[in-house]
Write a protein that holds these residues in place. Structure first.
Motif, PDB file in Angstrom:
ATOM      1  N   ASP A 378       0.829  -1.212   0.000  1.00  0.00           N
ATOM      2  CA  ASP A 378       0.000   0.000   0.000  1.00  0.00           C
ATOM      3  C   ASP A 378       0.857   1.253   0.000  1.00  0.00           C
ATOM      4  O   ASP A 378       0.671   2.150  -0.818  1.00  0.00           O
ATOM      5  N   SER A 379       1.806   1.310   0.929  1.00  0.00           N
ATOM      6  CA  SER A 379       2.610   2.526   1.084  1.00  0.00           C
ATOM      7  C   SER A 379       3.858   2.199   1.898  1.00  0.00           C
ATOM      8  O   SER A 379       3.923   1.183   2.588  1.00  0.00           O
ATOM      9  N   ARG A 392      -2.741   5.613   9.362  1.00  0.00           N
ATOM     10  CA  ARG A 392      -3.317   5.161   8.089  1.00  0.00           C
ATOM     11  C   ARG A 392      -3.995   3.804   8.248  1.00  0.00           C
ATOM     12  O   ARG A 392      -5.089   3.581   7.723  1.00  0.00           O
ATOM     13  N   ASN A 398      -5.702   1.934   4.171  1.00  0.00           N
ATOM     14  CA  ASN A 398      -4.759   1.183   3.347  1.00  0.00           C
ATOM     15  C   ASN A 398      -5.443   0.096   2.528  1.00  0.00           C
ATOM     16  O   ASN A 398      -6.473  -0.452   2.914  1.00  0.00           O
ATOM     17  N   ILE A 402       1.406  -1.991   4.773  1.00  0.00           N
ATOM     18  CA  ILE A 402       2.117  -0.748   5.055  1.00  0.00           C
ATOM     19  C   ILE A 402       3.530  -1.119   5.499  1.00  0.00           C
ATOM     20  O   ILE A 402       3.722  -1.865   6.460  1.00  0.00           O
TER      21      ILE A 402
END
Length: 484
Positions: A378-379, A392, A398, A402
């Motif tokens: 996701d990030s 988040r 998300n 993550i």
């Protein structure tokens, strides 16, 4: 959390260590001595050097200069309870252990629960969270033969992975397949082993069956969906907010359901009146009972979390499981007559089952090599940004994993992060001020309404008095007429 206050946190951490070690070291000693490696066994080389103190003197500077950063949970509560600190001293290797230079580590839902004191498998603070990471082996114990310096590995452990360097048993490391990125490696173990064991060991997933996956856009949800696709004609129902439906549909969810605007039980009943074969339940509470009632005869509910706890109850997982078991024990006859089964899965309690984990990991790795599964990232956040990463996930924004990277933030990024933090503080203050102003206006309106009600009540009272006076006058008039 920006991590800009790390130096002060590091100093506090070192002062605590010094207080705890007052009886065992002098004030002049550095806290690094606590993590100082034991001297190596005597060998020919060490015996030859025994007459001169130089080697010992040479060893100390290395230990003095060796340092690494770690995220430390300093207490239970908000995002600011996780602080970035610096630890000094080279970790010692025991028999069967390796030291890994961490490249990427991962945020799991259990870490959110741990921060709030709801996850009993994490030791009490101060402690470094994190269950999985990936990196490169930097050192091995003398008796280790199946790993070597330079090996790229993913690591699975109960805790302690959110730092630059970790020391673990070789049985907790797994060689990365060719072509796998460090991000994918860090994101693979917990989610895919959890999903694999639930679907295939507990669930015995077979062709033409139906599965409900809650939080289908999360790490376990995406892993479970991909694993369902490895079996022919499996129907997947997945709950997620509407904004995530396109992604989870592309990933293999047959029927995405927006749990925020629709009753997922009703939606499933419309499509599958007979119910479901497998329900994966990470929610707990009333959703566990809903899931159980959705099962077909011979269906299985597998409970593996209590996400609903973050929204309310302050209980640990053991207490929740105990209450849940007691509730079902009361209805044992109903359970038997329903021909349905209930299972519980907790990855944190399988850390001693190395053979089981290794078998599941081997199967997952094989599926990765075949291209049938692939972690969705996701990030990625720096360790300094762990607060933003946790926020988040807790806000369920998300889609996938993550990641936390151990690569330090550049000075420009730190300045930019500081600006963002400052702007956020200003925005938060404006929001608070607006809320206070709105509250004042609402309170003033309420007071006005109260006054209006009082005035209305007085008017009504006067009217009633007038009516009573009028009636009294009318009675007097009638009495006079009767006398006449």
């Amino acid at each position: 959390m920006s991590g800009e206050d790390a130096p002060a946190q590091q100093q506090n951490a070192e002062e605590q260590k010094q207080q705890q070690q007052e009886e065992t070291k002098t004030p002049a000693e550095s806290p690094k001595t606590e993590s100082k490696p034991d001297p190596p066994p005597t060998s020919a080389s060490t015996e030859a050097a025994a007459d001169t103190p130089a080697p010992a003197a040479e060893k100390a500077p290395e230990e003095d200069t060796f340092s690494y950063r770690a995220l430390v949970l300093t207490g239970y509560g908000g995002y600011d309870k996780v602080k970035l600190q610096v630890k000094k001293g080279k970790p010692a290797l025991k028999s069967g252990e390796v030291m890994v230079r961490v490249k990427m580590c991962v945020l799991n839902f259990a870490d959110l629960m741990a921060r709030q004191g709801l996850y009993d498998r994490l030791p009490s603070p101060p402690v470094t969270p994190g269950m999985e990471c990936s990196g490169i082996i930097e050192a091995v114990a003398e008796d280790v033969t199946d790993r070597k310096v330079g090996d790229k590995v993913l690591v699975l452990n109960r805790s302690g992975m959110w730092q630059d360097v970790v020391v673990v048993a070789t049985t907790h490391t797994f060689l990365m397949p060719e072509g796998m990125s460090f991000e994918e490696a860090a994101a693979l173990s917990v989610n895919y082993i959890t999903a694999y064991l639930m679907l295939f060991d507990f669930g015995h997933l077979r062709p033409n069956q139906s599965v409900l996956i809650h939080m289908a856009a999360g790490g376990v949800g995406i892993a479970a969906t991909q694993l369902c696709k490895t079996v022919n004609d499996v129907t997947v129902f997945g709950t997620a907010s509407a904004s995530k439906h396109e992604v989870i549909s592309q990933g293999g969810v047959t029927h995405p359901i927006d749990y925020r605007t629709r009753d997922y039980v009703e939606e499933i009943r419309k499509i599958s009146p007979k119910g479901l074969d497998i329900v994966l339940d990470p929610l707990g509470g009333s959703d566990t009972h809903k899931g159980y009632n959705l099962l077909k005869p011979m269906g299985k509910l597998i409970s593996y979390g209590a996400a609903n706890m973050l929204a309310g109850q302050k209980k640990n997982l053991f207490a929740v499981a105990k209450t849940w078991y007691q509730q079902f024990s009361v209805h044992t006859l109903s359970l038997i007559q329903g021909n349905r089964s209930v299972c519980g899965f907790h990855m944190g309690y399988l850390d001693s089952e190395t053979e089981l984990i290794a078998q599941a990991m081997a199967a997952v790795m094989d599926l990765y090599r075949q291209g049938k599964i692939k972690p969705r990232i996701d990030s990625t956040y720096h360790l300094e940004q762990v607060g933003d990463a946790m926020r988040r996930m807790q806000e369920r924004s998300n889609i996938g994993k993550i990641i936390l990277t151990t690569e330090p933030m550049k000075e420009e990024e730190k300045k930019e992060e500081a600006k963002k933090d400052e702007e956020k503080k200003k925005d938060d203050k404006k929001k608070d001020d607006r809320k206070k102003e709105e509250k004042k206006k609402d309170d003033a309106k309420k007071e006005e309404k109260k006054e209006e009600k009082k005035d209305d009540a007085k008017k009504e009272e006067k009217e009633e008095v007038k009516k009573d006076d009028k009636k009294a006058e009318e009675k007097k008039e009638e009495a006079k007429k009767e006398e006449n």
